[in-house]
Design an enzyme around this catalytic site. Sequence first.
Site, short mmCIF file in Angstrom:
data_model
loop_
_atom_site.label_atom_id
_atom_site.label_comp_id
_atom_site.label_asym_id
_atom_site.label_seq_id
_atom_site.Cartn_x
_atom_site.Cartn_y
_atom_site.Cartn_z
N THR A 20 0.80 -1.22 0.00
CA THR A 20 0.00 0.00 0.00
C THR A 20 0.83 1.27 0.00
O THR A 20 0.39 2.31 -0.50
CB THR A 20 -0.96 0.02 1.21
OG1 THR A 20 -0.21 -0.16 2.42
CG2 THR A 20 -1.97 -1.10 1.09
N CYS A 21 2.03 1.23 0.58
CA CYS A 21 2.85 2.44 0.63
C CYS A 21 3.44 2.79 -0.74
O CYS A 21 3.91 3.89 -0.95
CB CYS A 21 3.96 2.29 1.67
SG CYS A 21 3.34 2.31 3.35
N PHE A 22 3.44 1.81 -1.63
CA PHE A 22 3.95 2.04 -2.99
C PHE A 22 2.83 2.00 -4.02
O PHE A 22 3.10 2.03 -5.23
CB PHE A 22 5.00 0.98 -3.33
CG PHE A 22 6.16 0.95 -2.37
CD1 PHE A 22 7.09 1.97 -2.34
CD2 PHE A 22 6.30 -0.09 -1.47
CE1 PHE A 22 8.15 1.95 -1.45
CE2 PHE A 22 7.36 -0.13 -0.57
CZ PHE A 22 8.28 0.90 -0.56
#
Length: 342
Positions: free
Chosen positions: A308-310
């Site tokens: 999710t962070c990417f």
Amino acid sequence: TKRELFSRLSVKFLGEDGVDAGGLTREFYQTMSKEMFNPNYSLFVPTNDNKSVFQPNINSGYTNQSHLEDFKFVGLMVAKAIVDEQVLDAYFTRSFLKHVLGVKPNWHDLQSLDFEHYKNLKWMLEHPIENVIFERFEYIVDTFGKKKTYQLKENGSEIDVVEANKKEFVNAVATFKMTEQIKDQIKAFKEGLHILIPHWLISIFTWPELDLLICGMPDIDIQDMMENTEYHAGLTKNTQSIKWFWECVGEMDAEERALLLQFITGTSKVPIGGFKALPGMDGIQRLQIHPVGSANGNADNMLPSAHTCFNQLDLPRYSTKEILKNKLMLAIRECSSGFGFS
């Protein structure tokens, strides 16, 4: 009174002659949602990796003496908005939404709050730490230049983290960051929420459903989403699996597309500038799709996963569109906690 709180609002702004036929009420709730995150109140802070997703401020009491009453009021306003079927521009972390539902977050939920720390803890679990990691069961917090040490368990400052207890350490750190540091703020928020919506009623939802209940269904432009998606490891927009993927997205209803967006990015929020302005860990990060598995049918038992962070979707090389659609729908509906996010 509680009965009055269940009544519909009729909003009139000072100095304005507008008659509320629904528009003023919507404007009122949008204004209130912006004020919730006003830095002057010190109630919420954006996460390290996504400045549009918020978590209660661990230091809210330092600059705002009435912060717990304010959290209670915010909880009441969120409940009132839900009762009135109004949406708020209020995107909370996965762990906080779970707390609202009475669900204990797991250590994987830390990635929506602090991905760098999550990544370090994940490394600890996956590698030998003897003579590499020198930690004890304690956590140091720097508050306005003053450092304070917290024990993660009784006599934690005397207990070394070793291979045998490293999983316990990871869980203790995650619990401290996501729960212990903000337990008073969580309690106050829930007290306000439960004035109108009791726990037994709100707890029927999952955290993605609660997110959509608070923030509403996003308006997802599929064409914009397609034009701002990157493909990696040999994938192109003309690859068969990618064609199948976008066909499946086109066949989804609004709720399913919102769940897909949540699954890949951790939030249902579409930036004002569209998908080209999608925030990631290090600034703007477009959606990206990576292939996993082999193309000979061995991937048919795998589920899609997400970083999710990417804003990254790992899409197995399925042998048919039907399998892709079934696995994708299973992932976005059932795997939105823990193992569904890698």
